[in-house]
Design a protein around this motif. Structure first.
Motif, PDB file in Angstrom:
ATOM      1  N   GLU A   5       3.966 -11.995   4.359  1.00 54.92           N
ATOM      2  CA  GLU A   5       3.051 -11.260   5.061  1.00 54.92           C
ATOM      3  C   GLU A   5       2.567 -10.277   4.277  1.00 54.92           C
ATOM      4  OE1 GLU A   5       5.899  -9.448   7.820  1.00 54.92           O
ATOM      5  OE2 GLU A   5       6.170 -11.354   8.992  1.00 54.92           O
ATOM      6  N   ASP A   6       1.325  -9.537   4.713  1.00 47.85           N
ATOM      7  CA  ASP A   6       0.704  -8.309   3.965  1.00 47.85           C
ATOM      8  C   ASP A   6       1.781  -7.361   3.794  1.00 47.85           C
ATOM      9  OD1 ASP A   6      -1.312 -10.115   3.864  1.00 47.85           O
ATOM     10  OD2 ASP A   6      -2.460  -9.029   5.271  1.00 47.85           O
ATOM     11  N   PHE A   7       1.630  -6.575   2.699  1.00 44.50           N
ATOM     12  CA  PHE A   7       2.496  -5.522   2.384  1.00 44.50           C
ATOM     13  C   PHE A   7       1.928  -4.511   1.397  1.00 44.50           C
ATOM     14  CE2 PHE A   7       3.529  -8.332  -1.188  1.00 44.50           C
ATOM     15  CZ  PHE A   7       3.802  -7.713  -2.227  1.00 44.50           C
ATOM     16  N   ASN A   8       2.298  -3.238   1.548  1.00 43.91           N
ATOM     17  CA  ASN A   8       1.732  -2.320   0.648  1.00 43.91           C
ATOM     18  C   ASN A   8       2.660  -1.684  -0.494  1.00 43.91           C
ATOM     19  OD1 ASN A   8      -0.535  -2.007   2.014  1.00 43.91           O
ATOM     20  ND2 ASN A   8       0.534  -0.718   3.501  1.00 43.91           N
ATOM     21  N   ILE A   9       2.226  -1.201  -1.631  1.00 46.24           N
ATOM     22  CA  ILE A   9       3.164  -0.724  -2.704  1.00 46.24           C
ATOM     23  C   ILE A   9       2.438   0.697  -3.064  1.00 46.24           C
ATOM     24  CG2 ILE A   9       3.704  -1.123  -5.205  1.00 46.24           C
ATOM     25  CD1 ILE A   9       3.510  -4.037  -4.835  1.00 46.24           C
ATOM     26  N   SER A  10       3.513   1.347  -3.208  1.00 44.58           N
ATOM     27  CA  SER A  10       3.279   2.688  -3.673  1.00 44.58           C
ATOM     28  C   SER A  10       4.049   3.502  -4.927  1.00 44.58           C
ATOM     29  CB  SER A  10       3.096   3.953  -2.533  1.00 44.58           C
ATOM     30  OG  SER A  10       4.494   3.771  -1.825  1.00 44.58           O
ATOM     31  N   THR A  11       3.463   4.233  -5.483  1.00 45.42           N
ATOM     32  CA  THR A  11       4.386   4.825  -6.612  1.00 45.42           C
ATOM     33  C   THR A  11       4.065   6.277  -6.855  1.00 45.42           C
ATOM     34  OG1 THR A  11       4.914   4.716  -8.987  1.00 45.42           O
ATOM     35  CG2 THR A  11       2.717   3.901  -8.259  1.00 45.42           C
ATOM     36  N   PRO A  12       4.862   7.304  -7.236  1.00 43.85           N
ATOM     37  CA  PRO A  12       4.510   8.418  -7.742  1.00 43.85           C
ATOM     38  C   PRO A  12       3.884   8.835  -8.760  1.00 43.85           C
ATOM     39  CG  PRO A  12       7.158   8.358  -7.716  1.00 43.85           C
ATOM     40  CD  PRO A  12       6.532   6.679  -7.110  1.00 43.85           C
ATOM     41  N   VAL A  13       4.076   7.767  -9.778  1.00 44.63           N
ATOM     42  CA  VAL A  13       3.628   7.736 -11.148  1.00 44.63           C
ATOM     43  C   VAL A  13       2.515   6.709 -11.420  1.00 44.63           C
ATOM     44  CG1 VAL A  13       3.990   8.013 -13.644  1.00 44.63           C
ATOM     45  CG2 VAL A  13       5.728   8.923 -12.035  1.00 44.63           C
ATOM     46  N   SER A  14       1.278   6.922 -11.085  1.00 44.89           N
ATOM     47  CA  SER A  14       0.370   5.882 -10.975  1.00 44.89           C
ATOM     48  C   SER A  14       0.235   5.118 -12.444  1.00 44.89           C
ATOM     49  CB  SER A  14      -0.826   6.194 -10.576  1.00 44.89           C
ATOM     50  OG  SER A  14      -1.579   7.230 -11.479  1.00 44.89           O
ATOM     51  N   ASP A  15       0.428   5.980 -13.320  1.00 51.16           N
ATOM     52  CA  ASP A  15       0.284   5.245 -14.883  1.00 51.16           C
ATOM     53  C   ASP A  15       1.031   4.326 -15.255  1.00 51.16           C
ATOM     54  OD1 ASP A  15      -1.883   7.029 -15.379  1.00 51.16           O
ATOM     55  OD2 ASP A  15      -0.655   8.607 -16.283  1.00 51.16           O
ATOM     56  N   LEU A  16       2.327   4.254 -14.181  1.00 54.48           N
ATOM     57  CA  LEU A  16       3.475   3.369 -14.584  1.00 54.48           C
ATOM     58  C   LEU A  16       3.210   2.036 -13.809  1.00 54.48           C
ATOM     59  CD1 LEU A  16       6.556   5.662 -15.006  1.00 54.48           C
ATOM     60  CD2 LEU A  16       5.073   4.716 -16.742  1.00 54.48           C
ATOM     61  N   LEU A  17       2.309   2.158 -12.768  1.00 54.36           N
ATOM     62  CA  LEU A  17       2.440   0.856 -11.825  1.00 54.36           C
ATOM     63  C   LEU A  17       0.853   0.669 -11.541  1.00 54.36           C
ATOM     64  CD1 LEU A  17       3.754  -1.403 -10.204  1.00 54.36           C
ATOM     65  CD2 LEU A  17       3.817   0.446  -8.295  1.00 54.36           C
TER      66      LEU A  17
END
Length: 377
Positions: A5-17
Motif C-alpha cells: 500500500e501507499d505510505f509516507n515517510i518523514s524525518t526531523p533531519v532532512s539531510d539524513l534521509l
C-alpha cells in the motif's frame, strides 16, 4: 522499504534521509546504493525534451553499491522490425550465398517515440528508395529524408546518448524545397553526397572535418529533371544522369560540383536530341573504357556514348547505336565487358560484349548450355 500500500515517510533531519520513487529533478538526488535494475526518470525541467532515464547497475548483480547508466524509457519500442528492413546476402567461405535478415541494433537510451530524445529513424513506415555508403556510414534514402547510421556500425540507427549529441550519432536530415523533394538516388563526389529528386539536385555536405548531426547540412545544388527509374553515374571527374521529362531523353553531365556555388551542367545528347528514345530505363557505364550504354526494356536498340578525356579537357566524344538480336531485358558492365540479357521469343540468353576498343568476342549461351562465339563485331 516496501509495502503493498501507499505510505509516507518523514524525518526531523532532512539531510539524513532522501526519498524518491520513479522520478527526480536533479541527479544529485540519486543514492550511491540502490536496487539492481531500478529505473529513474530525470525530469530536469517542465519540458519533456530534456528528460532522460537512468538504470542502477550494482557492482555484483545484487542490491547495494553500483553506478547509474543511461537506459531507454520503459515501455517504448526499442527495436526495428527486421521483416520490414533490408536483408543481406552473405558469401560464405565455400562459395555459396546465404540470404538472411540483419540483426539491427536496439536503442540503448532515451525516448524513441516521435519527438522523443532518441526518436526512431524517419524511414519507419515509409518506403526505402536507395541504400548507399558515405563516409563509413550506411545511408538510407526514404521519402524526403537522408538517414545515416553511426560510422562503422552500419546497422545502428540510434543516438548514443539522450543527454547530448555525439559525433558518432546517427544523422537524419530532410531536403526542403518548394517542390516535392522525394530523394531517389545519390552519388558521392569529393565535396559530399549529391542527392537526386525528380526536379532538383541537392548536396549533403559539412563545413567541418567531421560529419555529425550538428555539422551535416543539405544545400540545393541545381534544378534539372531526373529519370528516377535510372541511376546517376560517375564519369571519373564528373557525374551524369538522364532526364525523361520531355519528348526525348536527355543526357546531362555535371562538372565542378562544389560545396558552394552552382555546378556546370551540359546536355551531351544535344547532337542526337531527336534520336534518343524516351523512357530510357537502363544505364551501364565503364569509366576505364570511357563508354556509357543506354537501353529501354523490351526494345532491340542499344545506345552508346563514347568519350575521351585528358586531364580536365574532353578531347573527343561520339554517339552510336547497336541493334541486338532480341529484346533487351537488362544490361550491366563488368570489367571490360558489357553483359546483356536478351529475350528472343520464349528463349533468354546472356550476351557478353567485349568493349575494350569496341572490338572483341560475343559469347552467347542458350538454354541448353551451348556456347557460340562470334569474333566479328
Amino acid at each position: 522499504l516496501t509495502t503493498s500500500e501507499d505510505f509516507n515517510i518523514s524525518t526531523p533531519v532532512s539531510d539524513l534521509l532522501n526519498v524518491f520513487t520513479t522520478e527526480i529533478k536533479d541527479i544529485a538526488d540519486l543514492p550511491q546504493q540502490c536496487k539492481h535494475g531500478y529505473v529513474v526518470k530525470v525530469a530536469n525541467s517542465e519540458a519533456d525534451e530534456d528528460d532522460y532515464y537512468l538504470k542502477f547497475v550494482s557492482d555484483n548483480g545484487n542490491n547495494g553499491t553500483g553506478v547509474w547508466e543511461e537506459c531507454p524509457k520503459p515501455g517504448v519500442e526499442i527495436k526495428y522490425d527486421p521483416a520490414t528492413m533490408p536483408i543481406q546476402i552473405v558469401r560464405e567461405s565455400d562459395g555459396t550465398f546465404t540470404v538472411k535478415q540483419n540483426t539491427w541494433q536496439e536503442a540503448l537510451v532515451g525516448d524513441t517515440a516521435v519527438g522523443g530524445t532518441n526518436p526512431r529513424a524517419s524511414f519507419v513506415g515509409k518506403t526505402i528508395n536507395k541504400m548507399l555508403l558515405f563516409r563509413n556510414r550506411f545511408v538510407i534514402l526514404s521519402d524526403e529524408n537522408v538517414i545515416m547510421s553511426q560510422p562503422g556500425e552500419f546497422f545502428n540507427f540510434w543516438a548514443k546518448s539522450a543527454v547530448t549529441y555525439t559525433a558518432t550519432d546517427m544523422i537524419d536530415l530532410s531536403c526542403s524545397s518548394e517542390y516535392p523533394a522525394i530523394v531517389y538516388d545519390g552519388i558521392q563526389v569529393n565535396s559530399g553526397l549529391v542527392l537526386f529528386t525528380k526536379n532538383q539536385q541537392f548536396m549533403l555536405t559539412t563545413d567541418s572535418d567531421i560529419l555529425n548531426p550538428i555539422t551535416a547540412k543539405i544545400n540545393a545544388l541545381s534544378s534539372y529533371n531526373f529519370n528516377f527509374k535510372t541511376n546517376p553515374i560517375s564519369l571519373g571527374t564528373t557525374l551524369a544522369f538522364l532526364d525523361n521529362a520531355g519528348k526525348y531523353t536527355r543526357f546531362w553531365e555535371m562538372a565542378a560540383v562544389l560545396r558552394e556555388g552552382e555546378p556546370n551542367v551540359l546536355e551531351q545528347s544535344k547532337s542526337i536530341s531527336k534520336s534518343f528514345d524516351s523512357d530510357i530505363n537502363m544505364i551501364a557505364n565503364s569509366r576505364e573504357n570511357q563508354v556509357v550504354f543506354f537501353g529501354k526494356k523490351s526494345t532491340k536498340t542499344l545506345y552508346g556514348f563514347r568519350y575521351h578525356t585528358a586531364a580536365t579537357q574532353r578531347i573527343q566524344q561520339a554517339w552510336f547505336t547497336w541493334e541486338l538480336s532480341g529484346e533487351i531485358q537488362h544490361i550491366a558492365m563488368l570489367d571490360d565487358a558489357l553483359f546483356a540479357i536478351i529475350k528472343d521469343g520464349d528463349k533468354y540468353t546472356m550476351q557478353r560484349f567485349s568493349i575494350r576498343g569496341l572490338a572483341g568476342t560475343i559469347y552467347v549461351t542458350d538454354d541448353q548450355g551451348t556456347t557460340d562465339t562470334d569474333d566479328d563485331i
